[in-house]
Design a protein around this motif. Sequence first.
Motif, short mmCIF file in Angstrom:
data_model
loop_
_atom_site.label_atom_id
_atom_site.label_comp_id
_atom_site.label_asym_id
_atom_site.label_seq_id
_atom_site.Cartn_x
_atom_site.Cartn_y
_atom_site.Cartn_z
N GLY A 220 0.86 -1.19 0.00
CA GLY A 220 0.00 0.00 0.00
C GLY A 220 0.89 1.23 0.00
N HIS B 250 6.70 7.57 -1.73
CA HIS B 250 7.58 8.59 -1.13
C HIS B 250 8.30 8.07 0.10
N ASP C 106 0.98 -1.90 -4.54
CA ASP C 106 -0.28 -1.16 -4.37
C ASP C 106 -1.28 -1.68 -5.40
N LEU D 118 -4.38 -6.08 -1.30
CA LEU D 118 -4.27 -6.57 0.08
C LEU D 118 -5.46 -7.45 0.49
N VAL E 32 2.28 1.88 5.88
CA VAL E 32 2.04 3.21 6.47
C VAL E 32 0.65 3.66 6.03
C1 LIG Z 1 -3.40 6.42 3.12
S1 LIG Z 1 -2.62 5.80 1.66
C2 LIG Z 1 -0.97 5.56 2.23
C3 LIG Z 1 0.03 5.50 1.11
C4 LIG Z 1 1.49 5.42 1.57
N1 LIG Z 1 1.73 4.25 2.36
C5 LIG Z 1 1.88 6.68 2.31
O1 LIG Z 1 2.34 6.59 3.46
O2 LIG Z 1 1.74 7.76 1.71
C6 LIG Z 1 -3.28 4.17 1.54
C7 LIG Z 1 -2.69 3.35 0.41
O3 LIG Z 1 -3.16 2.02 0.50
C8 LIG Z 1 -3.53 1.58 -0.79
N2 LIG Z 1 -4.54 0.53 -0.61
C9 LIG Z 1 -5.73 0.63 0.03
N3 LIG Z 1 -6.39 -0.54 -0.05
C10 LIG Z 1 -5.59 -1.39 -0.75
C11 LIG Z 1 -5.71 -2.75 -1.15
N4 LIG Z 1 -6.80 -3.46 -0.87
N5 LIG Z 1 -4.69 -3.32 -1.84
C12 LIG Z 1 -3.58 -2.60 -2.13
N6 LIG Z 1 -3.41 -1.31 -1.80
C13 LIG Z 1 -4.40 -0.72 -1.09
C14 LIG Z 1 -4.05 2.80 -1.49
O4 LIG Z 1 -4.04 2.67 -2.90
C15 LIG Z 1 -3.07 3.85 -0.98
O5 LIG Z 1 -1.93 3.89 -1.79
#
Ligand SMILES: C[S@@+](CC[C@H](N)C(=O)[O-])C[C@H]1O[C@@H](n2cnc3c(N)ncnc32)[C@H](O)[C@@H]1O
Length: 307
Positions: free
Chosen positions: A143, A148, A166, A193, A211
């Motif tokens: 995710g 960054h 992701d 996920l 994160v």
């Molecule tokens: C709040 S953002 C955090 C992104 C990054 N970790 C950061 O710290 O900036 C949540 C991330 O989780 C990903 N995400 C949410 N549900 C997901 C899933 N079921 N499978 C894969 N990625 C997922 C979203 O696409 C997004 O990039």
Amino acid sequence: MNKTIGIEDFCRLLGTKKDRFPKECKQLVRDYDFTYSQLSKEERDNTLLRVIHKLNGELELSGQHRQQCWEDGWSENLNEFIKADYDLNKLVPKFVKLNEVIRYNGDYIQPNSAKFESQFVSVLRTFIIYHFFSDLDNVYEYGCGTAHNLVEFFRHYPDKDYYGLDWASSSQRIIKLLRVQLGMNIFGQHFNLYSPDKNFKIKENSGVITVGALEQMGESFMDFLDYLLEQKPSLCVHMETTYELYDQNNLFDYLSVKYLEKRGYLKGFLKRLKEFESEGKILIQGTHRTFGSLFHDGYTILVWKTL
Ligand SMILES: C[S@@+](CC[C@H](N)C(=O)[O-])C[C@H]1O[C@@H](n2cnc3c(N)ncnc32)[C@H](O)[C@@H]1O
């Protein structure tokens, strides 16, 4: 009256001694402005009211249906990144609010610096990089969004291999540019996920980080947890809101619990980790509640490893 968060405070939050707090983190704490003021009674009441009004209104639920929102959000960052000739500042997510009240030490505070939240996160992330990942060869962020966080890892340890996973393809497009245009060893991979691809193997001597990604999964994290147990990474570190650590008998915490419930945010994760620990499958190495933005403590650090 102004107060400040210093090196001793970060050590207390992270459960570490001052001599084990990396010098890179100490430098950041010195460079950044972590001064803040406590709210007056009236300001605190207004903040509580603002949170309660938000809870009484419509709040968007996290879940499967939000995939396109993430796709679109990271596409915006991608376009700006290209337009700005691969300026890494364009990868910072837009969801971090400037100048907002912060949750710290059991109360709301008003920081003096507009960048307080992102700089606080930067100290925590630098601590994680040096304290937990220094001896590992590969880092996997699940995710990862714009990657960054992995860019920061790369800045400190350019010789490791990094994998950013992701479900948004715009994330993989950003990562490809990081590799092709800027020469970073970061590899993007599509990964959901909710239904982890067991064929995507974690290499030996690797660490996993999330994160604010599990946050989005509510109670549907079990398949991912099973995947991790099967892959046996050397260490897992999560910076995630942690439902089980809020004290429901305390108003300040209770409001966060209600916020998590309304948004369908992560619930039961630490409980499940503890069950696995009592079954002798994993070892929980630390749970550190650090700070939070207005509604909840999204930057709680959980560390565990498989046995
Ligand atoms: C709040 S953002 C955090 C992104 C990054 N970790 C950061 O710290 O900036 C949540 C991330 O989780 C990903 N995400 C949410 N549900 C997901 C899933 N079921 N499978 C894969 N990625 C997922 C979203 O696409 C997004 O990039």
